[in-house]
Design a protein around this motif. Structure first.
Motif, mmCIF file in Angstrom:
data_model
loop_
_atom_site.group_PDB
_atom_site.id
_atom_site.type_symbol
_atom_site.label_atom_id
_atom_site.label_comp_id
_atom_site.label_asym_id
_atom_site.label_seq_id
_atom_site.Cartn_x
_atom_site.Cartn_y
_atom_site.Cartn_z
ATOM 1 N N ILE A 51 1.015 -1.203 0.025
ATOM 2 C CA ILE A 51 -0.001 0.067 0.033
ATOM 3 C C ILE A 51 0.880 1.212 0.103
ATOM 4 C CG2 ILE A 51 -2.104 -1.068 0.908
ATOM 5 C CD1 ILE A 51 -1.081 0.133 3.616
ATOM 6 N N MET A 52 0.259 2.437 -0.577
ATOM 7 C CA MET A 52 0.964 3.627 -0.603
ATOM 8 C C MET A 52 -0.090 4.561 -0.393
ATOM 9 S SD MET A 52 4.251 3.375 -1.480
ATOM 10 C CE MET A 52 4.746 4.709 -2.461
ATOM 11 N N PRO A 53 0.291 5.734 0.213
ATOM 12 C CA PRO A 53 -0.496 6.870 0.442
ATOM 13 C C PRO A 53 -0.554 7.457 -0.824
ATOM 14 C CG PRO A 53 1.582 7.598 1.178
ATOM 15 C CD PRO A 53 1.580 5.916 1.045
ATOM 16 N N SER A 54 -1.815 8.092 -1.306
ATOM 17 C CA SER A 54 -1.975 8.826 -2.623
ATOM 18 C C SER A 54 -1.235 9.850 -2.677
ATOM 19 C CB SER A 54 -3.374 9.138 -2.863
ATOM 20 O OG SER A 54 -3.672 9.677 -2.031
ATOM 21 N N ARG A 55 -0.709 10.431 -3.819
ATOM 22 C CA ARG A 55 -0.264 12.024 -3.931
ATOM 23 C C ARG A 55 -1.212 12.912 -3.342
ATOM 24 N NH1 ARG A 55 -0.615 10.681 -9.305
ATOM 25 N NH2 ARG A 55 -2.026 12.328 -9.728
ATOM 26 N N PRO A 56 -0.721 13.877 -2.876
ATOM 27 C CA PRO A 56 -1.709 14.911 -2.208
ATOM 28 C C PRO A 56 -2.746 15.537 -3.220
ATOM 29 C CG PRO A 56 0.338 15.454 -1.460
ATOM 30 C CD PRO A 56 0.598 14.291 -2.492
ATOM 31 N N GLY A 114 -8.581 12.455 -4.266
ATOM 32 C CA GLY A 114 -8.391 12.926 -3.034
ATOM 33 C C GLY A 114 -7.287 12.086 -2.183
ATOM 34 N N ARG A 115 -7.165 12.310 -1.099
ATOM 35 C CA ARG A 115 -6.122 11.499 0.072
ATOM 36 C C ARG A 115 -6.779 10.172 0.273
ATOM 37 N NH1 ARG A 115 -1.528 13.429 1.871
ATOM 38 N NH2 ARG A 115 -1.217 15.545 1.765
ATOM 39 N N HIS A 116 -6.002 9.095 -0.085
ATOM 40 C CA HIS A 116 -6.518 7.858 0.241
ATOM 41 C C HIS A 116 -5.168 6.790 0.300
ATOM 42 C CE1 HIS A 116 -6.241 8.044 -4.247
ATOM 43 N NE2 HIS A 116 -5.819 6.689 -4.217
ATOM 44 N N VAL A 117 -5.489 5.525 0.553
ATOM 45 C CA VAL A 117 -4.407 4.432 0.551
ATOM 46 C C VAL A 117 -4.749 3.723 -0.521
ATOM 47 C CG1 VAL A 117 -3.515 2.724 1.922
ATOM 48 C CG2 VAL A 117 -4.107 4.644 3.015
ATOM 49 N N GLU A 118 -3.643 3.433 -1.594
ATOM 50 C CA GLU A 118 -3.983 2.560 -2.436
ATOM 51 C C GLU A 118 -3.058 1.300 -2.508
ATOM 52 O OE1 GLU A 118 -2.497 1.486 -6.641
ATOM 53 O OE2 GLU A 118 -1.420 2.749 -5.383
ATOM 54 N N ILE A 119 -3.636 0.219 -2.867
ATOM 55 C CA ILE A 119 -2.772 -0.961 -2.981
ATOM 56 C C ILE A 119 -2.637 -1.246 -4.444
ATOM 57 C CG2 ILE A 119 -5.007 -2.456 -3.153
ATOM 58 C CD1 ILE A 119 -3.646 -4.632 -1.607
ATOM 59 N N GLY A 120 -1.396 -1.895 -4.598
ATOM 60 C CA GLY A 120 -0.857 -2.173 -5.880
ATOM 61 C C GLY A 120 0.075 -3.330 -5.827
ATOM 62 N N TRP A 121 0.469 -3.904 -6.987
ATOM 63 C CA TRP A 121 1.521 -4.975 -6.994
ATOM 64 C C TRP A 121 1.773 -4.862 -8.668
ATOM 65 C CZ3 TRP A 121 -3.971 -5.627 -5.802
ATOM 66 C CH2 TRP A 121 -4.689 -5.671 -6.583
ATOM 67 N N ARG A 122 2.974 -5.554 -8.697
ATOM 68 C CA ARG A 122 3.383 -5.643 -10.180
ATOM 69 C C ARG A 122 4.506 -6.769 -10.086
ATOM 70 N NH1 ARG A 122 5.738 -1.297 -14.296
ATOM 71 N NH2 ARG A 122 4.120 -0.353 -13.710
ATOM 72 N N LEU A 123 4.301 -7.893 -10.917
ATOM 73 C CA LEU A 123 5.096 -9.056 -10.853
ATOM 74 C C LEU A 123 5.819 -9.246 -12.377
ATOM 75 C CD1 LEU A 123 2.994 -9.424 -8.577
ATOM 76 C CD2 LEU A 123 3.189 -12.085 -9.126
ATOM 77 N N ALA A 124 6.987 -9.783 -12.044
ATOM 78 C CA ALA A 124 7.442 -10.036 -13.568
ATOM 79 C C ALA A 124 6.787 -11.068 -14.126
ATOM 80 C CB ALA A 124 9.003 -10.762 -13.274
ATOM 81 N N ARG A 125 6.733 -11.150 -15.497
ATOM 82 C CA ARG A 125 5.927 -11.815 -16.356
ATOM 83 C C ARG A 125 6.012 -13.361 -16.029
ATOM 84 N NH1 ARG A 125 2.836 -10.398 -20.796
ATOM 85 N NH2 ARG A 125 3.993 -8.191 -21.036
ATOM 86 N N LEU A 126 7.058 -13.694 -15.749
ATOM 87 C CA LEU A 126 7.155 -15.169 -15.498
ATOM 88 C C LEU A 126 6.506 -15.611 -14.394
ATOM 89 C CD1 LEU A 126 11.050 -15.765 -16.572
ATOM 90 C CD2 LEU A 126 8.941 -16.541 -17.832
#
Length: 147
Positions: free
Chosen positions: A44-49, A54-66
């Motif tokens: 999770i990351m805080p959003s940009r101001p 608006g302000r929020h917490v965002e979940i994300g992921w990024r994986l290698a294609r393999l």
């Protein structure tokens, strides 16, 4: 979100994650397979101001294609949501992805996130317009914090 990063972009992103963790106690975290090989990240990351939502917490992921299709994103995101609601004290976490990113949308559905079309947005990302479809998880969604 624009494909692979070059080395400078990757380094800048990593530096931002390290600074965010030092400041907030949470950020994106590395995912390793059972052999200890790096397969991607989730967190999770805080959003940009100035984020359009608006302000929020965002979940994300990024994986290698393999590493796609092995359940790493879902497993890591479940742990991240549990941590967000229990340790961090978030009351809601947003997730967003491009309309054509069926794999991330499938992860969001497996996590039990609610689709929130009223919050869909467009923004400039790496010099191009990008459209985000929004999902949400709330601390009161009991199924999101168990398992």
């Amino acid at each position: 979100m624009g494909g692979p990063l070059d080395e400078a972009q990757s380094d800048a992103k990593f530096d931002r994650y390290v600074a965010t963790f030092a400041r907030h106690g949470f950020a994106r975290l590395a995912i390793e397979d059972q052999q200890g090989h790096f397969v991607g990240y989730a967190g999770i990351m805080p959003s940009r101001p100035d984020h359009v939502l608006g302000r929020h917490v965002e979940i994300g992921w990024r994986l290698a294609r393999l590493s796609w299709g092995h359940g790493y994103a879902t497993e890591a995101a479940q742990a991240v949501l549990r941590d967000a609601f229990t340790r961090v004290g978030a009351t809601e976490v947003l997730a967003y992805t491009a309309p054509d990113n069926a794999r991330s949308q499938a992860v969001m559905n497996r996590l039990g996130l609610r689709r929130e079309p009223k919050h869909d947005f467009s923004t400039e990302y790496n010099g191009k317009m990008w459209r985000g479809l929004v999902w949400a998880a709330a601390a009161t969604d009991g199924s999101l914090t168990s398992g």
